[in-house]
Scaffold this active site. Structure first.
Site, PDB file in Angstrom:
ATOM      1  N   CYS A  84      -2.436   1.703 -49.584  1.00  0.00           N
ATOM      2  CA  CYS A  84      -3.360   1.304 -48.777  1.00  0.00           C
ATOM      3  C   CYS A  84      -3.434   1.466 -47.441  1.00  0.00           C
ATOM      4  O   CYS A  84      -3.469   2.334 -46.943  1.00  0.00           O
ATOM      5  CB  CYS A  84      -4.034   0.234 -50.012  1.00  0.00           C
ATOM      6  SG  CYS A  84      -6.200   0.348 -50.428  1.00  0.00           S
ATOM      7  N   HIS A 174      -2.336   0.254 -55.721  1.00  0.00           N
ATOM      8  CA  HIS A 174      -1.661  -0.821 -55.926  1.00  0.00           C
ATOM      9  C   HIS A 174      -0.279  -0.924 -56.152  1.00  0.00           C
ATOM     10  O   HIS A 174      -1.148  -1.888 -57.581  1.00  0.00           O
ATOM     11  CB  HIS A 174      -2.175  -2.015 -55.505  1.00  0.00           C
ATOM     12  CG  HIS A 174      -3.419  -2.124 -54.317  1.00  0.00           C
ATOM     13  ND1 HIS A 174      -2.686  -2.637 -53.420  1.00  0.00           N
ATOM     14  CD2 HIS A 174      -4.765  -1.125 -54.063  1.00  0.00           C
ATOM     15  CE1 HIS A 174      -4.302  -2.507 -51.706  1.00  0.00           C
ATOM     16  NE2 HIS A 174      -5.011  -2.196 -52.648  1.00  0.00           N
ATOM     17  N   GLU A 176       1.546  -2.872 -56.476  1.00  0.00           N
ATOM     18  CA  GLU A 176       2.223  -4.224 -56.751  1.00  0.00           C
ATOM     19  C   GLU A 176       1.204  -4.638 -57.538  1.00  0.00           C
ATOM     20  O   GLU A 176       1.711  -6.185 -57.951  1.00  0.00           O
ATOM     21  CB  GLU A 176       2.298  -4.865 -55.335  1.00  0.00           C
ATOM     22  CG  GLU A 176       1.186  -4.733 -54.722  1.00  0.00           C
ATOM     23  CD  GLU A 176       0.448  -3.751 -53.515  1.00  0.00           C
ATOM     24  OE1 GLU A 176       1.229  -2.655 -54.310  1.00  0.00           O
ATOM     25  OE2 GLU A 176      -0.683  -4.349 -53.285  1.00  0.00           O
TER      26      GLU A 176
HETATM   27  N1  GLN Z   1     -10.502  -0.489 -47.293  1.00  0.00           N
HETATM   28  C1  GLN Z   1      -9.341  -1.539 -46.285  1.00  0.00           C
HETATM   29  C2  GLN Z   1      -8.357  -1.030 -44.866  1.00  0.00           C
HETATM   30  O1  GLN Z   1      -9.260   0.301 -44.634  1.00  0.00           O
HETATM   31  C3  GLN Z   1      -8.121  -0.915 -47.799  1.00  0.00           C
HETATM   32  C4  GLN Z   1      -8.272  -1.548 -48.129  1.00  0.00           C
HETATM   33  C5  GLN Z   1      -6.924  -2.349 -49.639  1.00  0.00           C
HETATM   34  O2  GLN Z   1      -5.980  -1.778 -48.711  1.00  0.00           O
HETATM   35  N2  GLN Z   1      -6.554  -2.651 -50.949  1.00  0.00           N
HETATM   36  O3  GLN Z   1      -8.318  -1.336 -44.310  1.00  0.00           O
END
Ligand code: GLN
Length: 197
Positions: A84, A174, A176
């Site tokens: 992410c 995710h 994790e």
């Molecule tokens: N929207 C977040 C970002 O731009 C990422 C979201 C996440 O890691 N769950 O950093």
């Protein structure tokens, strides 16, 4: 093996728990180092970049003077698992945004790509050879472009949400936050293969 988990912000504990669970079940020696300063980067065999807020993480990487060393390690080929916000840090290009963080992964990423309404959702999908993995998305990005030599691991609703390039694995979701450890096991196998363990 020594795995460094970037621990300046975000969901790093969950990654550590995945590693602890694997260490327990398979009787593996996995030492987990929380990366907060330059010396934490010494002698690592693998790196995990967790989810969280990429703008905050990116700033902290610069302020803590971690960014150049981390970038050099990734370019030299240390196995890296990024989820992410971690994927956003790795991306060479961000859509509509000139910000660059580590810029080691030859893909273009759109941040917060699912809009505000669809903040979080989950689906099941194959990830490379791993079948029916539970994918959890939280204000997730997706990947809009990949280089010809980037392997696509997962596509959901026609959007690329998982890739692998050399030793870098970049995921918009995710793993994790599930109790399925297969993606972390896959990453650790790359670490072992490289270290000939
Ligand atoms: N929207 C977040 C970002 O731009 C990422 C979201 C996440 O890691 N769950 O950093």
């Amino acid at each position: 093996m020594r795995i460094g988990v970037l621990a300046v912000q975000g969901a790093f504990i969950e990654h550590e728990q995945q590693l602890a669970s694997i260490a327990n079940r398979f009787d593996e020696q996995i030492e987990c180092i929380e990366i907060r300063q330059k010396t934490d980067l010494e002698d690592l065999d693998g790196i995990i970049l967790p989810g969280g807020e990429s703008t905050v993480q990116g700033k902290l990487l610069k302020n803590l003077e971690l960014i150049d060393t981390l970038q050099a390690m990734i370019l030299r080929g240390i196995p890296t698992l990024a989820t992410c916000a971690g994927l956003i840090l790795l991306a060479k290009t961000l859509e509509n945004d000139s910000t660059k963080h580590l810029a080691t992964l030859p893909v273009t990423v759109q941040r917060n790509a699912y809009g505000r309404q669809l903040g979080s959702f989950s689906v099941s999908s194959n990830v490379g050879e791993i079948e029916s993995f539970p994918l959890i998305f939280i204000r997730a990005p997706y990947i809009t472009e990949v280089s010809a030599d980037t392997r696509i691991l997962t596509v959901v609703d026609q959007h690329i949400v998982g890739v692998e390039y050399k030793n870098q694995i970049g995921l918009a979701f995710h793993p994790e936050m599930t109790n399925d450890t297969r993606i972390h096991e896959y990453f650790l196998q790359k670490v072992k293969d490289l270290a000939n363990m």
